[in-house]
Design a protein around this motif. Structure first.
Motif, PDB file in Angstrom:
ATOM      1  N   ALA A  96      -8.855  -1.498  -3.483  1.00  0.00           N
ATOM      2  CA  ALA A  96      -9.420  -0.164  -3.286  1.00  0.00           C
ATOM      3  C   ALA A  96      -8.415   0.920  -3.664  1.00  0.00           C
ATOM      4  N   ARG A  97      -7.139   0.707  -3.349  1.00  0.00           N
ATOM      5  CA  ARG A  97      -6.120   1.704  -3.668  1.00  0.00           C
ATOM      6  C   ARG A  97      -5.935   1.813  -5.175  1.00  0.00           C
ATOM      7  N   ALA A  98      -5.952   0.680  -5.869  1.00  0.00           N
ATOM      8  CA  ALA A  98      -5.823   0.703  -7.326  1.00  0.00           C
ATOM      9  C   ALA A  98      -7.033   1.399  -7.953  1.00  0.00           C
ATOM     10  N   ALA A  99      -8.226   1.103  -7.452  1.00  0.00           N
ATOM     11  CA  ALA A  99      -9.443   1.732  -7.980  1.00  0.00           C
ATOM     12  C   ALA A  99      -9.426   3.239  -7.739  1.00  0.00           C
ATOM     13  N   ALA A 100      -8.943   3.657  -6.576  1.00  0.00           N
ATOM     14  CA  ALA A 100      -8.880   5.083  -6.267  1.00  0.00           C
ATOM     15  C   ALA A 100      -7.939   5.813  -7.221  1.00  0.00           C
ATOM     16  N   HIS A 101      -6.826   5.171  -7.555  1.00  0.00           N
ATOM     17  CA  HIS A 101      -5.882   5.774  -8.503  1.00  0.00           C
ATOM     18  C   HIS A 101      -6.538   5.970  -9.863  1.00  0.00           C
ATOM     19  N   LYS A 102      -7.252   4.965 -10.333  1.00  0.00           N
ATOM     20  CA  LYS A 102      -7.895   5.064 -11.646  1.00  0.00           C
ATOM     21  C   LYS A 102      -9.030   6.091 -11.630  1.00  0.00           C
ATOM     22  N   ARG A 103      -9.764   6.164 -10.540  1.00  0.00           N
ATOM     23  CA  ARG A 103     -10.816   7.184 -10.434  1.00  0.00           C
ATOM     24  C   ARG A 103     -10.209   8.581 -10.462  1.00  0.00           C
ATOM     25  N   ASP A 104      -9.094   8.744  -9.800  1.00  0.00           N
ATOM     26  CA  ASP A 104      -8.424  10.043  -9.774  1.00  0.00           C
ATOM     27  C   ASP A 104      -7.985  10.452 -11.181  1.00  0.00           C
ATOM     28  N   PHE A 105      -7.426   9.509 -11.930  1.00  0.00           N
ATOM     29  CA  PHE A 105      -7.004   9.816 -13.304  1.00  0.00           C
ATOM     30  C   PHE A 105      -8.211  10.131 -14.175  1.00  0.00           C
ATOM     31  N   ARG A 106      -9.295   9.395 -13.977  1.00  0.00           N
ATOM     32  CA  ARG A 106     -10.507   9.661 -14.751  1.00  0.00           C
ATOM     33  C   ARG A 106     -11.017  11.075 -14.497  1.00  0.00           C
TER      34      ARG A 106
ATOM     35  N   VAL B 241       1.618  -0.113 -12.601  1.00  0.00           N
ATOM     36  CA  VAL B 241       1.804  -0.837 -11.354  1.00  0.00           C
ATOM     37  C   VAL B 241       0.473  -1.079 -10.647  1.00  0.00           C
ATOM     38  N   PHE B 242      -0.516  -0.210 -10.875  1.00  0.00           N
ATOM     39  CA  PHE B 242      -1.816  -0.387 -10.226  1.00  0.00           C
ATOM     40  C   PHE B 242      -2.594  -1.538 -10.858  1.00  0.00           C
ATOM     41  N   ILE B 243      -2.502  -1.662 -12.172  1.00  0.00           N
ATOM     42  CA  ILE B 243      -3.114  -2.808 -12.836  1.00  0.00           C
ATOM     43  C   ILE B 243      -2.400  -4.090 -12.420  1.00  0.00           C
ATOM     44  N   ASN B 244      -1.073  -4.031 -12.333  1.00  0.00           N
ATOM     45  CA  ASN B 244      -0.307  -5.205 -11.910  1.00  0.00           C
ATOM     46  C   ASN B 244      -0.706  -5.636 -10.503  1.00  0.00           C
ATOM     47  N   ALA B 245      -0.800  -4.659  -9.600  1.00  0.00           N
ATOM     48  CA  ALA B 245      -1.162  -4.977  -8.217  1.00  0.00           C
ATOM     49  C   ALA B 245      -2.580  -5.530  -8.137  1.00  0.00           C
ATOM     50  N   PHE B 246      -3.497  -4.921  -8.876  1.00  0.00           N
ATOM     51  CA  PHE B 246      -4.883  -5.396  -8.870  1.00  0.00           C
ATOM     52  C   PHE B 246      -4.953  -6.827  -9.390  1.00  0.00           C
TER      53      PHE B 246
ATOM     54  N   LEU C 155       0.832  -1.206   0.000  1.00  0.00           N
ATOM     55  CA  LEU C 155       0.000   0.000   0.000  1.00  0.00           C
ATOM     56  C   LEU C 155       0.869   1.260   0.000  1.00  0.00           C
ATOM     57  N   ALA C 156       1.972   1.223   0.736  1.00  0.00           N
ATOM     58  CA  ALA C 156       2.879   2.377   0.756  1.00  0.00           C
ATOM     59  C   ALA C 156       3.519   2.583  -0.613  1.00  0.00           C
ATOM     60  N   VAL C 157       3.865   1.485  -1.276  1.00  0.00           N
ATOM     61  CA  VAL C 157       4.435   1.580  -2.627  1.00  0.00           C
ATOM     62  C   VAL C 157       3.410   2.163  -3.593  1.00  0.00           C
ATOM     63  N   LEU C 158       2.161   1.742  -3.492  1.00  0.00           N
ATOM     64  CA  LEU C 158       1.129   2.279  -4.379  1.00  0.00           C
ATOM     65  C   LEU C 158       0.905   3.769  -4.122  1.00  0.00           C
ATOM     66  N   ASP C 159       0.956   4.188  -2.871  1.00  0.00           N
ATOM     67  CA  ASP C 159       0.849   5.617  -2.574  1.00  0.00           C
ATOM     68  C   ASP C 159       2.023   6.382  -3.198  1.00  0.00           C
ATOM     69  N   TYR C 160       3.195   5.793  -3.095  1.00  0.00           N
ATOM     70  CA  TYR C 160       4.409   6.384  -3.674  1.00  0.00           C
ATOM     71  C   TYR C 160       4.275   6.523  -5.180  1.00  0.00           C
ATOM     72  N   ARG C 161       3.828   5.456  -5.825  1.00  0.00           N
ATOM     73  CA  ARG C 161       3.660   5.483  -7.280  1.00  0.00           C
ATOM     74  C   ARG C 161       2.570   6.474  -7.710  1.00  0.00           C
TER      75      ARG C 161
ATOM     76  N   SER D 168      -6.657  -9.061  -1.150  1.00  0.00           N
ATOM     77  CA  SER D 168      -6.445  -7.816  -0.406  1.00  0.00           C
ATOM     78  C   SER D 168      -7.418  -6.742  -0.879  1.00  0.00           C
ATOM     79  N   PRO D 169      -8.556  -6.610  -0.222  1.00  0.00           N
ATOM     80  CA  PRO D 169      -9.489  -5.538  -0.581  1.00  0.00           C
ATOM     81  C   PRO D 169      -8.845  -4.152  -0.506  1.00  0.00           C
TER      82      PRO D 169
END
Length: 202
Positions: free
Chosen positions: A129-139, A112-117, A64-70, A124-125
């Protein structure tokens, strides 16, 4: 993807935490989340397992920390790419120029978010959730850019889908030209909406 997020990481976190996140990011992105165990991270980071678990109580916490970093790297680098453009329309297309440079880097392994998902979502819900939040933010970001340029939110969604598809296809096929092809498709979409707008005024 370059590392403009490094400065942010070191400013907002203690050096030990930062070094662990950077080591984990490099390992996970190069080899996958499942393939990298805590012992490999211990070796790369130079931090004992006991200390690793003191800073991060679980592997999920590190992921989760890595995803926040990315996510922060993505936000910072996209903002930098957009700032170089002199018009709202040019900013809409700049995302594909950014992707083109990223795809050509030797370290490119897809999003990396698609890879993690794909690897961890079922167990790991929190990661899902972190991957979905990243994609929503980009959208939302692409929708905002589209509206600022005088286009519809839906066009922003379409441009976002082109960018997402380019990332996945380039990662799987190794064809870095996907960014340029997505850019040309985006230009066609922009032209089509501009033509419709002009027709509605006549």
């Amino acid at each position: 993807m370059t590392r403009q997020g490094d400065a942010h990481l070191h400013q907002s976190s203690d050096p030990l935490r930062a070094s662990i996140i950077e080591a984990a990011d490099e390992l996970y992105y190069a080899h996958g989340f499942r393939a990298v165990g805590m012992d490999a991270l211990r070796q790369r980071s130079g931090v004992s397992l006991k200390r690793l678990y003191t800073v991060f109580p679980s592997k999920e916490a590190i992921v989760l920390a890595v995803l926040d970093y990315r996510h922060q790297i993505w936000v910072d680098e996209i903002a930098t790419a957009m700032a170089l453009q002199d018009s709202p329309r040019a900013r809409l297309l700049a995302i594909y120029d950014y992707l083109a440079g990223w795809f050509q880097s030797d370290s490119f392994r897809g999003c990396v978010f698609i890879n993690a998902f794909g690897e961890l979502a079922t167990e790991s819900p929190a990661v899902a959730a972190r991957a979905a939040a990243h994609k929503r933010d980009f959208r939302r970001y692409m929708e905002q850019l589209a509206v600022e340029a005088g286009f519809s939110e839906e066009l922003g969604d379409q441009l976002m889908l082109l960018a997402e598809g380019a990332q996945t296809t380039a990662a799987i096929t190794g064809d870095s030209s996907m960014a340029c092809k997505a850019r040309r498709a985006a230009e066609s979409l922009l032209g089509a909406e501009e033509s419709m707008r002009l027709r509605s005024l006549t």
